[in-house]
Design an enzyme around this catalytic site. Structure first.
Site, PDB file in Angstrom:
ATOM      1  N   GLU A 346       0.801  -1.220   0.000  1.00 30.25           N
ATOM      2  CA  GLU A 346       0.000   0.000   0.000  1.00 30.25           C
ATOM      3  C   GLU A 346       0.837   1.274   0.000  1.00 30.25           C
ATOM      4  O   GLU A 346       0.286   2.375  -0.147  1.00 30.25           O
ATOM      5  CB  GLU A 346      -0.926  -0.001   1.221  1.00 30.25           C
ATOM      6  CG  GLU A 346      -2.042  -1.025   1.168  1.00 30.25           C
ATOM      7  CD  GLU A 346      -1.630  -2.424   1.615  1.00 30.25           C
ATOM      8  OE1 GLU A 346      -2.517  -3.275   1.787  1.00 30.25           O
ATOM      9  OE2 GLU A 346      -0.410  -2.674   1.786  1.00 30.25           O
ATOM     10  N   LYS A 456       1.769 -13.579  22.949  1.00 33.61           N
ATOM     11  CA  LYS A 456       1.566 -13.185  24.347  1.00 33.61           C
ATOM     12  C   LYS A 456       1.571 -14.439  25.206  1.00 33.61           C
ATOM     13  O   LYS A 456       0.647 -15.254  25.154  1.00 33.61           O
ATOM     14  CB  LYS A 456       0.254 -12.428  24.535  1.00 33.61           C
ATOM     15  CG  LYS A 456       0.138 -11.807  25.936  1.00 33.61           C
ATOM     16  CD  LYS A 456      -1.046 -10.867  26.055  1.00 33.61           C
ATOM     17  CE  LYS A 456      -1.032 -10.169  27.406  1.00 33.61           C
ATOM     18  NZ  LYS A 456      -2.163  -9.222  27.549  1.00 33.61           N
ATOM     19  N   TRP A 461       4.855 -10.039  26.223  1.00 38.76           N
ATOM     20  CA  TRP A 461       4.806  -9.972  24.768  1.00 38.76           C
ATOM     21  C   TRP A 461       6.149 -10.418  24.200  1.00 38.76           C
ATOM     22  O   TRP A 461       7.185  -9.893  24.563  1.00 38.76           O
ATOM     23  CB  TRP A 461       4.506  -8.545  24.307  1.00 38.76           C
ATOM     24  CG  TRP A 461       3.101  -8.101  24.590  1.00 38.76           C
ATOM     25  CD1 TRP A 461       2.694  -7.283  25.594  1.00 38.76           C
ATOM     26  CD2 TRP A 461       1.931  -8.467  23.871  1.00 38.76           C
ATOM     27  NE1 TRP A 461       1.336  -7.108  25.547  1.00 38.76           N
ATOM     28  CE2 TRP A 461       0.832  -7.815  24.490  1.00 38.76           C
ATOM     29  CE3 TRP A 461       1.679  -9.279  22.761  1.00 38.76           C
ATOM     30  CZ2 TRP A 461      -0.473  -7.952  24.050  1.00 38.76           C
ATOM     31  CZ3 TRP A 461       0.378  -9.404  22.312  1.00 38.76           C
ATOM     32  CH2 TRP A 461      -0.683  -8.747  22.946  1.00 38.76           C
TER      33      TRP A 461
END
Length: 566
Positions: A346, A456, A461
């Site tokens: 994009e 997680k 994390w």
């Protein structure tokens, strides 16, 4: 509103639009005798190239292509594709670069969705066309592309060998077409290119770019790659060969830049390791870009060491997936200069490229690798920020994490005929990448993970990219992929796939022991030791060479559930 003083426009003063034809025109100004090479089959100079682009424009006009129509191309990386980059767009038509690695059903969807009118197709892809042709709703004409015309064979030129509903063979049509064509001026915001990017759900999304956006992307590359010498590229001495498919985000925009500079260009066709190495050597290639998989394939080739002296002049920009320190080290030991870049379909795609300033160039090689494997430094003209889940900006302190959001003069406006997903892409007036990262005060981008790939576990994390980087430094690991899978106790736990280097026999226990030793030395967190390690002959990839973590998660989950149920 801020009061400004505008310069009034006069009827006499004309400001030329930013069009792709303007980039093409530069190729004849200074070095028109430089070459464009296709495999070991064909070569021409820029005078010939410009003539052929105009002949292509005439062929397209004869086939019924008008401004605003869409022309699809299914080809390997070739001089023909490069001619389409300029010939199709400069007549005001839209170039649809078809991803030939998609399934036939997906290719059918993209061609119908894009309203393709004329199709240029290499004979290798005729079986795909045969499977979907009856379902194509907008195509009116076909042109066949063949390498046989360059090998001395005239087989393809015989009418009986070309499907009866084809206009003819590309080279024959160009030969018979006039060599003069006056490319018109039109609005620089005219739609120039389209291609389709696949996601985790739904049909492929149509991404589109205007002449102005591609012109500005080229100026951005010119500024950063040539001006700042982020990846030094000099038209007078460098030779460019893409090893990223030309259907994938315009081969990262470099063909536009190389053509504008009238640099020598080499197009390898279908990727074959031996031929790629041969072209690197015989054509003295100095600049390429590719995904890590391709670089790993070339670095691991038995012939690589043999050509060490030749590879020492090769500069490679890596994107698509993270460049690990293990692969970067292996390439550097062969004398190859590697650097990471960052972007997405994009964004046309470049939003960051690694750039070492004077102080960083003086660092030891090991310290440079730490920088070279980052995603890069934010490109000129790109406004990149980090945003949290509540829409607040996160500081660029090198530690705080947030989703990368961006604005810039070459980012797509949305998805073709998909306003809902386009609005989600540009939520809050910023393009949302889905990548979690930190940014240093001096503009280095450090990708933590895709939002859907962060693991997680136990309240922590864990970055799958960091884990893959750690695994890449284990002796004998050629390639790895890490995904998180559901765990009743910890929420998720990491699981790894590993491809071994030839001549090595690794074990799960041995790899885990290597990682555990780093945990005990305080170099790693305990969560970085994966629960399960599977050794595989290859890592599943997407159609553009990225690690296919959606497929890996599905297959590993099924495997683990199968083992548990057994």
């Amino acid at each position: 509103m801020i009061q400004t003083r505008l310069i009034p426009r006069t009827a006499e003063a004309q400001e030329p639009p930013m069009l792709i034809k303007t980039l093409l025109a530069q190729s004849l100004r200074y070095e028109p005798q430089r070459e464009i090479v296709y495999r070991n089959l064909f070569r021409m100079n820029y005078v010939d190239f410009n003539r052929r682009v105009r002949q292509l424009a005439n062929v397209l006009a004869d086939s019924g292509v008008a401004p605003g129509d869409t022309v699809a191309v299914l080809d390997w990386d070739s001089h023909r594709y490069l001619e389409c980059f300029f010939g199709v767009t400069s007549v005001g038509a839209i170039l649809h670069t078809v991803n030939v690695r998609l399934s036939p059903a997906q290719i059918l969807f993209t061609m119908n969705h894009a309203n393709d009118k004329v199709v240029l197709i290499h004979e290798d892809f005729l079986p795909i066309l045969t499977a979907i042709k009856s379902q194509l709703t907008t195509v009116e004409n076909y042109i066949i592309l063949s390498d046989k015309v360059y090998t001395g064979s005239t087989t393809i030129n015989r009418l009986s060998d070309i499907p009866t509903d084809f206009l003819g063979e590309y080279e024959a049509l160009l030969t018979n077409a006039p060599s003069e064509y006056d490319f018109p001026d039109f609005d620089e915001n005219t739609w120039a290119t389209s291609f389709y990017t696949t996601g985790t759900t739904g049909n492929p999304k149509g991404v589109y770019f205007s002449h102005r956006q591609l012109f500005m992307h080229t100026m951005g590359l010119l500024t950063y790659i040539i001006g700042y010498e982020a990846m030094p590229f000099r038209g007078s001495s460098d030779v460019y060969m893409p090893i990223t498919p030309m259907f994938h985000v315009h081969a990262w925009g470099f063909p536009f830049l190389a053509t504008m500079m009238s640099a020598k260009q080499v197009y390898p066709g279908r990727y074959e390791p031996e031929l790629l190495l041969k072209l690197l050597i015989t054509e003295e290639v100095t600049l390429s870009h590719c995904v890590p998989t391709i670089l790993n394939m070339l670095v691991s080739s038995p012939a690589a060491e043999k050509y060490r002296e030749n590879l020492s002049r090769w500069k490679v920009l890596i994107g698509g997936s993270a460049l690990t320190k293990g692969l970067a080290k292996a390439a550097t030991e062969l004398g190859i200069t590697v650097m990471s870049g960052y972007g997405m379909s994009e964004t046309a795609p470049v939003m960051a490229v690694g750039y070492l300033n004077e102080q960083e160039k003086a660092l030891p090689t090991a310290d440079q690798l730490e920088l070279r494997t980052r995603a890069g430094r934010i490109s000129p003209f790109i406004d990149m920020r980090l945003m949290d889940d509540d829409g607040n900006f996160v500081p660029h302190d090198g530690h705080s994490l947030g989703e990368i959001v961006a604005r810039g003069p070459w980012l797509t406006q949305g998805y073709y005929e998909d306003p809902e997903r386009g609005a989600d892409l540009w939520k809050g007036g910023w393009l949302h990448t889905g990548d979690v990262a930190s940014v240093t005060p001096d503009n280095w981008v450090i990708i933590a993970d895709r939002t859907k790939d962060v693991i997680k576990t136990g309240g922590e994390w864990v970055s799958s990219l960091d884990m893959e980087d750690v695994l890449s430094q284990v002796d004998g690991v050629a390639e790895s992929a890490v995904v998180g899978l559901p765990d009743d106790r910890w929420g998720e736990r990491p699981h790894a796939l590993i491809v071994q280097k030839p001549g090595y026999t690794l074990t799960t226990e041995g790899v885990k022991a290597n990682l555990q030793a780093k945990v005990e030395r305080g170099e790693l967190h305990k969560w970085y030791v994966p629960d399960r390690i599977l050794f595989v002959p290859e890592i599943p990839k997407t159609s553009v060479g990225k690690i296919d973590k959606k497929r890996i998660r599905s297959e590993m989950k099924d495997l683990i559930l199968g083992v548990q149920s057994a």
